[in-house]
Design a protein around this motif. Structure first.
Motif, PDB file in Angstrom:
ATOM      1  N   LEU A 270       0.838  -1.194   0.000  1.00 48.79           N
ATOM      2  CA  LEU A 270       0.000   0.000   0.000  1.00 48.79           C
ATOM      3  C   LEU A 270       0.875   1.245   0.000  1.00 48.79           C
ATOM      4  CD1 LEU A 270      -2.602  -1.228   2.634  1.00 48.79           C
ATOM      5  CD2 LEU A 270      -2.837  -1.185   0.161  1.00 48.79           C
ATOM      6  N   PRO A 271       0.319   2.383  -0.401  1.00 52.96           N
ATOM      7  CA  PRO A 271       1.123   3.613  -0.361  1.00 52.96           C
ATOM      8  C   PRO A 271       1.521   3.922   1.079  1.00 52.96           C
ATOM      9  CG  PRO A 271      -1.183   4.100  -0.836  1.00 52.96           C
ATOM     10  CD  PRO A 271      -1.031   2.607  -0.858  1.00 52.96           C
ATOM     11  N   PRO A 272       2.682   4.498   1.294  1.00 56.86           N
ATOM     12  CA  PRO A 272       3.127   4.758   2.666  1.00 56.86           C
ATOM     13  C   PRO A 272       2.249   5.805   3.357  1.00 56.86           C
ATOM     14  CG  PRO A 272       4.607   5.802   1.098  1.00 56.86           C
ATOM     15  CD  PRO A 272       3.636   4.985   0.304  1.00 56.86           C
ATOM     16  N   PRO A 273       2.145   5.707   4.674  1.00 60.86           N
ATOM     17  CA  PRO A 273       1.408   6.738   5.415  1.00 60.86           C
ATOM     18  C   PRO A 273       2.088   8.093   5.193  1.00 60.86           C
ATOM     19  CG  PRO A 273       1.992   4.896   6.851  1.00 60.86           C
ATOM     20  CD  PRO A 273       2.702   4.687   5.550  1.00 60.86           C
ATOM     21  N   THR A 274       1.302   9.148   5.142  1.00 66.35           N
ATOM     22  CA  THR A 274       1.874  10.481   4.952  1.00 66.35           C
ATOM     23  C   THR A 274       2.148  11.177   6.277  1.00 66.35           C
ATOM     24  OG1 THR A 274      -0.340  11.402   4.732  1.00 66.35           O
ATOM     25  CG2 THR A 274       0.808  10.797   2.697  1.00 66.35           C
ATOM     26  N   ALA A 275       1.593  10.618   7.359  1.00 65.35           N
ATOM     27  CA  ALA A 275       1.792  11.182   8.696  1.00 65.35           C
ATOM     28  C   ALA A 275       1.624  10.050   9.701  1.00 65.35           C
ATOM     29  CB  ALA A 275       0.770  12.281   8.967  1.00 65.35           C
TER      30      ALA A 275
ATOM     31  N   LEU B 127      -5.221   0.853  12.231  1.00 66.03           N
ATOM     32  CA  LEU B 127      -6.613   0.636  11.819  1.00 66.03           C
ATOM     33  C   LEU B 127      -7.180   1.864  11.117  1.00 66.03           C
ATOM     34  CD1 LEU B 127      -9.180  -1.035  11.640  1.00 66.03           C
ATOM     35  CD2 LEU B 127      -9.762  -0.257  13.945  1.00 66.03           C
ATOM     36  N   ALA B 128      -6.984   3.036  11.684  1.00 68.42           N
ATOM     37  CA  ALA B 128      -7.522   4.254  11.072  1.00 68.42           C
ATOM     38  C   ALA B 128      -6.921   4.467   9.687  1.00 68.42           C
ATOM     39  CB  ALA B 128      -7.252   5.456  11.970  1.00 68.42           C
ATOM     40  N   TRP B 129      -5.610   4.245   9.567  1.00 66.88           N
ATOM     41  CA  TRP B 129      -4.937   4.428   8.282  1.00 66.88           C
ATOM     42  C   TRP B 129      -5.430   3.407   7.257  1.00 66.88           C
ATOM     43  CZ3 TRP B 129      -1.656   1.404   5.341  1.00 66.88           C
ATOM     44  CH2 TRP B 129      -1.056   2.054   4.271  1.00 66.88           C
TER      45      TRP B 129
ATOM     46  N   VAL C  35       3.390  -5.117   8.700  1.00 64.98           N
ATOM     47  CA  VAL C  35       4.054  -3.817   8.750  1.00 64.98           C
ATOM     48  C   VAL C  35       5.551  -4.097   8.750  1.00 64.98           C
ATOM     49  CG1 VAL C  35       4.394  -1.692  10.063  1.00 64.98           C
ATOM     50  CG2 VAL C  35       2.133  -2.769  10.009  1.00 64.98           C
ATOM     51  N   ASN C  36       6.243  -3.559   7.759  1.00 66.99           N
ATOM     52  CA  ASN C  36       7.680  -3.779   7.602  1.00 66.99           C
ATOM     53  C   ASN C  36       8.022  -5.272   7.556  1.00 66.99           C
ATOM     54  OD1 ASN C  36       8.097  -0.968   7.624  1.00 66.99           O
ATOM     55  ND2 ASN C  36       8.075  -0.973   9.843  1.00 66.99           N
ATOM     56  N   GLY C  37       7.140  -6.041   6.893  1.00 67.04           N
ATOM     57  CA  GLY C  37       7.376  -7.462   6.692  1.00 67.04           C
ATOM     58  C   GLY C  37       6.939  -8.371   7.822  1.00 67.04           C
ATOM     59  N   ALA C  38       6.481  -7.806   8.942  1.00 65.13           N
ATOM     60  CA  ALA C  38       6.060  -8.620  10.089  1.00 65.13           C
ATOM     61  C   ALA C  38       4.544  -8.555  10.250  1.00 65.13           C
ATOM     62  CB  ALA C  38       6.729  -8.123  11.365  1.00 65.13           C
ATOM     63  N   PRO C  39       3.865  -9.716  10.190  1.00 64.02           N
ATOM     64  CA  PRO C  39       2.412  -9.702  10.388  1.00 64.02           C
ATOM     65  C   PRO C  39       2.050  -9.102  11.745  1.00 64.02           C
ATOM     66  CG  PRO C  39       3.148 -11.849   9.625  1.00 64.02           C
ATOM     67  CD  PRO C  39       4.378 -11.059   9.965  1.00 64.02           C
ATOM     68  N   THR C  40       0.962  -8.359  11.768  1.00 66.81           N
ATOM     69  CA  THR C  40       0.509  -7.776  13.020  1.00 66.81           C
ATOM     70  C   THR C  40      -1.005  -7.891  13.129  1.00 66.81           C
ATOM     71  OG1 THR C  40       0.548  -5.828  14.463  1.00 66.81           O
ATOM     72  CG2 THR C  40       0.279  -5.408  12.118  1.00 66.81           C
ATOM     73  N   THR C  41      -1.494  -8.013  14.341  1.00 72.82           N
ATOM     74  CA  THR C  41      -2.935  -8.011  14.608  1.00 72.82           C
ATOM     75  C   THR C  41      -3.306  -6.813  15.475  1.00 72.82           C
ATOM     76  OG1 THR C  41      -2.624  -9.447  16.526  1.00 72.82           O
ATOM     77  CG2 THR C  41      -3.130 -10.528  14.431  1.00 72.82           C
TER      78      THR C  41
ATOM     79  N   ALA D  96       7.737   6.160   7.303  1.00 78.68           N
ATOM     80  CA  ALA D  96       8.808   5.237   6.891  1.00 78.68           C
ATOM     81  C   ALA D  96       8.325   3.782   6.826  1.00 78.68           C
ATOM     82  CB  ALA D  96       9.981   5.350   7.843  1.00 78.68           C
ATOM     83  N   ASP D  97       7.131   3.480   7.351  1.00 81.94           N
ATOM     84  CA  ASP D  97       6.651   2.095   7.402  1.00 81.94           C
ATOM     85  C   ASP D  97       6.155   1.607   6.043  1.00 81.94           C
ATOM     86  OD1 ASP D  97       7.135   1.590  10.133  1.00 81.94           O
ATOM     87  OD2 ASP D  97       5.281   2.630  10.686  1.00 81.94           O
ATOM     88  N   VAL D  98       6.326   0.287   5.813  1.00 83.22           N
ATOM     89  CA  VAL D  98       5.822  -0.383   4.608  1.00 83.22           C
ATOM     90  C   VAL D  98       4.723  -1.319   5.049  1.00 83.22           C
ATOM     91  CG1 VAL D  98       6.397  -1.940   2.717  1.00 83.22           C
ATOM     92  CG2 VAL D  98       8.061  -0.230   3.478  1.00 83.22           C
ATOM     93  N   VAL D  99       3.532  -1.147   4.474  1.00 77.75           N
ATOM     94  CA  VAL D  99       2.364  -1.965   4.853  1.00 77.75           C
ATOM     95  C   VAL D  99       1.958  -2.807   3.672  1.00 77.75           C
ATOM     96  CG1 VAL D  99      -0.004  -1.934   5.732  1.00 77.75           C
ATOM     97  CG2 VAL D  99       1.598  -0.163   6.445  1.00 77.75           C
TER      98      VAL D  99
END
Length: 75
Positions: free
Chosen positions: A21-26, A31-33, A57-63, A72-75
């Motif tokens: 997905l496109p990176p967060p801008t802020a 969840l909100a993002w 997030v950054n290659g690590a699954p998260t719940t 800087a995060d990659v989702v």
């Protein structure tokens, strides 16, 4: 185990569609993002993706719904 895809199959199912997905801008909670980025997907469906570990997030699954994101995060 049973046949692939049959009862007793323990093979993990592949992701619906792995996509970056496109990176967060802020900075924002995950969840909100996600709800904003994946619109028009329902918030309930977004929560299901998170709860089942299908978001990384950054290659690590998260719940974690409240996982803090930065640009800087990659989702």
């Amino acid at each position: 185990p049973g046949p692939k895809g049959g009862p007793g199959d323990t093979t993990p199912s592949p992701p619906m569609s792995a996509r970056r997905l496109p990176p967060p801008t802020a900075p924002a909670p995950l969840l909100a993002w996600l709800a904003e980025t994946l619109r028009p997907m329902s918030r309930t469906k977004v929560k299901e993706l998170l709860a089942s570990g299908r978001v990384a997030v950054n290659g690590a699954p998260t719940t974690r719904f409240d996982h803090p994101l930065t640009p800087a995060d990659v989702v």
